[in-house]
Motif scaffolding. Structure first.
Motif, short mmCIF file in Angstrom:
data_model
loop_
_atom_site.label_atom_id
_atom_site.label_comp_id
_atom_site.label_asym_id
_atom_site.label_seq_id
_atom_site.Cartn_x
_atom_site.Cartn_y
_atom_site.Cartn_z
N TYR A 38 46.74 34.71 40.13
CA TYR A 38 45.57 35.19 39.37
C TYR A 38 45.93 35.58 37.94
CZ TYR A 38 42.98 35.26 43.75
OH TYR A 38 42.35 34.88 44.92
N GLN B 109 43.52 34.98 35.01
CA GLN B 109 42.26 35.72 35.08
C GLN B 109 42.41 37.19 34.70
OE1 GLN B 109 39.54 34.81 38.42
NE2 GLN B 109 41.16 33.46 39.19
N ILE B 110 43.68 37.66 34.60
CA ILE B 110 43.89 39.06 34.23
C ILE B 110 44.71 39.17 32.94
CG2 ILE B 110 43.70 39.92 36.59
CD1 ILE B 110 46.74 39.95 36.77
N GLN C 278 44.88 47.10 39.74
CA GLN C 278 43.92 46.90 38.66
C GLN C 278 43.15 45.59 38.85
OE1 GLN C 278 43.11 48.97 36.08
NE2 GLN C 278 44.41 50.48 37.10
N THR C 279 43.82 44.59 39.39
CA THR C 279 43.15 43.31 39.64
C THR C 279 42.02 43.48 40.64
OG1 THR C 279 45.17 42.07 39.17
CG2 THR C 279 43.48 40.93 40.44
N SER D 278 40.43 46.05 41.31
CA SER D 278 39.37 46.97 40.87
C SER D 278 38.16 46.22 40.35
CB SER D 278 39.90 47.93 39.79
OG SER D 278 40.20 47.21 38.59
N ASP D 279 38.35 44.93 40.04
CA ASP D 279 37.23 44.06 39.67
C ASP D 279 36.59 43.55 40.96
OD1 ASP D 279 35.94 42.17 37.43
OD2 ASP D 279 36.36 40.97 39.23
N PRO D 280 35.32 43.82 41.20
CA PRO D 280 34.69 43.46 42.48
C PRO D 280 34.81 41.98 42.84
CG PRO D 280 33.27 44.93 41.23
CD PRO D 280 34.38 44.54 40.32
N LEU D 281 34.65 41.09 41.86
CA LEU D 281 34.70 39.67 42.17
C LEU D 281 36.11 39.24 42.56
CD1 LEU D 281 32.37 38.12 39.42
CD2 LEU D 281 31.93 38.38 41.88
N LEU D 282 37.12 39.74 41.82
CA LEU D 282 38.50 39.40 42.16
C LEU D 282 38.90 40.02 43.49
CD1 LEU D 282 40.28 39.69 38.68
CD2 LEU D 282 39.76 37.61 39.96
N ALA D 283 38.44 41.24 43.75
CA ALA D 283 38.75 41.90 45.02
C ALA D 283 38.16 41.11 46.18
CB ALA D 283 38.20 43.33 45.02
#
Length: 689
Positions: free
Chosen positions: A116, A119-120, A220-221, A223-228
């Motif tokens: 990922y 994306q981060i 931290q990754t 913590s983003d709803p879509l990535l989670a």
């Protein structure tokens, strides 16, 4: 589907293995908390659960299994593959090999971050620094910011990294971390914030992640709803071993991956949560049931396969007094009439002698040295025992710290005594001189060569011009050497002079000087048992190599040796006989671990962990007179110790309470009439008549 692979499990283990598995559940339910008591077959149960999921149709590529070491992950994978082969035959091996997401939190984090990265905002080719690399980078920035040139001592690179790591892993503000864990560094908060900000910027500029970043970036990754949702959706099942050892950052990752807990299984034992110094928190496992709605299901494994029932009864009694825990009482079918022994001895010398006598007795009846272990709260507690083992030529291996006689500060002290004894001992002199500020290898070598050319080396040392930057330290060094060599202070007064000279250098060189000070004072106490400086140095030096178990490494595989270990390093291990040192207040609980209720409760769990390492024999030793580094340096450093508060009078029923050595009355041939030579009591009464 055959269930033959489950037949060796007890009912509670089988419930944990089969929980939520099968078509009726759709293959994923949860969350499940398995409270696995000491010796209850935790690893076996977790491996069976993973294998049972696979043989019932779960895709092994969609199982995330996290442990706390690569070795544990490899062992778990091997067990899973073995069980799968047992059920499925040859195809089972393929299914076991497909369990690709098994490893440590940090290892799994590194893999996911590469997937990922773009994306981060990370470059996928980032490199990872180990602790040593991270400390070196921290030190470089520390120097660039000018903090290494401050007039008062700024924390070293290792301490700075430890503070940074604790703040990251505990998710606590820096001021709280300093106040609670590093109070001696609290005055540097502003500079530390500046240092950590520059450290983070340097890592990012160099495309580097450190060990802590693997968790921090992962948290931290997700913590983003879509990535989670995307990362969590990659795994139908997430299983975590040793959940009581997780920190807040790891718990937040799990909650983000499986916010409803579906498919989540955690295994652990709140009673064995003993790693708060690594930022682990017992709150993670205690609060797990209410972290989800509805609450998690709990299965308790309380059948112990390791210890005898009397040992478990005593351990249960200790942990029953905990202020908060999951209720469980370990039990076993291993019956015995032998209760754990609570042994009162006069002092630490008797403690060492008692343990050695029992160890050798056990060896004579077939229990090898390797099947016996001596456990202690803190590494320096084993100092007197190590000296006695070395003197008696009993090999041992120590885990959880360097051997007492191998630690740098003890070697420094011995070098001072050796150099005073023999000023031509260039190894000792070379070591000592480099302790002085402004004296490097070249200067030390030059002085030693000049000394060697003179008939009276010590007199020559006093006449040689000192290294230009040594200052008053050089004069003090020579004065101390001359005073010790003269013998005027007497023995063991000479070692006290050496200690007083060394203490300022200890403070300057080592961040953990207060802990090392305990070793120095312990060495001084041991020295008092020898008649002279020469005898002390000779008996510590002239021992055969195997008396110290090849100090640089593990002995040969066919060599027998006694195990010495801190309790922290002993977790997960077991031995036929266990001896626990210093079960007194001040050591257990440690006098440094009684500041808060949480600290005291962790100390109680440490005692529980130590007790539950024993299979057949357990000895808790309580010296009445205990050597401590906390006493006035001018007075007697012994204190009269009380039995640990964790074993109150109500628990004595679980122990056989003995005193060693036996009083004269206990020995055959004791003649009471011969014992009273002078009736002083009668004389005292007669004075007033």
């Amino acid at each position: 589907m055959s269930t033959a692979h489950l037949e060796g499990l007890n009912p509670e283990q089988r419930r944990a293995v089969e929980y939520g598995v099968g078509p009726i559940f759709g293959g994923t339910v949860g969350p499940l908390l398995v409270i696995a008591g000491a010796g209850s077959g935790k690893t076996n149960t977790l491996a069976h659960r993973v294998a049972h999921l696979i043989v019932n149709g779960a895709d092994p590529r969609r199982i995330l299994l996290m442990t706390f070491s690569r070795r544990a992950a490899a062992e778990m994978t091997r067990r899973v593959e073995r069980i799968c082969r047992q059920v499925l035959g040859a195809p089972g091996g393929i299914m076991g090999d497909a369990l690709a997401w098994a490893g440590t939190f940090h290892g799994m984090g590194a893999r996911l971050l590469r997937d990922y990265a773009e994306q981060i905002g990370l470059s996928p080719d980032f490199t990872i620094h180990d602790r040593e690399d991270s400390a070196d980078l921290m030190n470089l920035i520390r120097h660039e910011l000018g903090f290494s040139k401050t007039e008062t001592r700024f924390p070293t690179k290792a301490t700075c990294l430890a503070i940074y790591s604790r703040a990251v892993n505990s998710e606590m503000p820096l001021d709280d971390v300093l106040r609670l864990t590093f109070p001696w560094c609290a005055g540097w908060e502003k500079q530390l914030r500046e240092l950590f900000a520059a450290y983070v910027e340097a890592k990012q500029a160099q495309n580097i992640l450190d060990y802590d970043d693997l968790l921090l970036y992962w948290a931290q990754t997700v913590s983003d709803p879509l990535l989670a949702e995307d990362i969590g959706g990659r795994f139908d099942h997430v299983l975590v071993d040793e959940y009581q050892d997780t920190n807040r950052l790891q718990a937040s990752i799990l909650l983000a991956l499986k916010p409803g807990g579906r498919g989540l299984t955690v295994v652990g034992d709140d009673a064995q949560s003993i790693y708060s110094f690594r930022a682990a928190t017992v709150r993670n496992i205690l609060d797990f049931p209410k972290a989800f709605s509805p609450a998690a299901d709990i299965i308790t494994l309380d059948r112990n396969y390791r210890s005898t029932q009397p040992i478990l009864a005593a351990a249960n009694g200790v942990i029953d007094l905990a202020s908060e825990r999951f209720t469980k009482n370990l039990w076993t079918e291993r019956q015995s009439v032998e209760r754990p022994q609570l042994v009162t001895v006069r002092d630490e010398a008797d403690q060492a002698n008692y343990i050695i006598e029992r160890v050798l007795e056990n060896r004579e009846v077939g229990t090898t040295l390797k099947q016996q272990a001596v456990l202690f709260r803190t590494s320096h507690h084993s100092g007197p025992l190590e000296v006695e083992l070395t003197r008696r030529n009993i090999p041992f291996v120590k885990f959880g710290g360097l051997k007492f006689l191998d630690s740098a500060h003890v070697k420094d002290m011995l070098a001072m005594l050796r150099f005073a004894q023999n000023p031509r001992d260039r190894i000792a002199g070379f070591r000592l001189m480099q302790l002085l500020p402004g004296v490097g290898p070249a200067s030390a070598q030059r002085v030693l060569e000049q000394m060697g050319a003179q008939p009276d080396a010590l007199a020559a040392l006093a006449e040689i011009p000192p290294p230009p930057r040594a200052g008053d330290h050089w004069t003090t060094f020579i004065d101390t050497l001359q005073r010790i060599r003269s013998g005027n202070p007497g023995w063991p007064g000479e070692i006290e002079h050496a200690r007083r000279w060394y203490e300022p250098h200890l403070e300057r060189i080592h961040e953990d000087a207060s802990m090392r000070q305990a070793d120095i004072l312990q060495l001084e106490q041991i020295a008092a048992g020898y008649p002279s400086r020469e005898r002390f140095l000779t008996e510590l030096t002239l021992d055969p190599p195997d008396a110290t178990s090849d100090q640089s490494g593990v002995p040969l595989l066919d060599e027998d040796y006694l195990i010495l270990s801190t309790i922290h390093s002993a977790k997960g291990q077991e031995w036929k006989a266990v001896y626990l040192l210093n079960v007194v207040d001040g050591c257990m609980p440690s006098d440094l671990g009684t500041g808060t209720t949480a600290e005291i409760e962790e100390e109680r769990r440490l005692l529980y962990v130590a007790m539950t390492r024993a299979k057949d024999n357990l000895h808790l030793v309580t010296p009445q007179r205990f050597f401590t580094h906390g006493q006035n340096a001018q007075g007697d450093r012994h204190v009269y110790a009380a039995r640990s508060r964790f074993i109150p009078a109500t628990l004595l029923q679980y122990f056989e309470c003995v005193t060693w050595p036996l009083s004269p009355r206990m020995h055959p041939g004791y003649n009471e009439a011969r014992q009273v030579r002078v009736d002083i009591g009668a004389r005292m009464r007669g004075m007033w008549r």
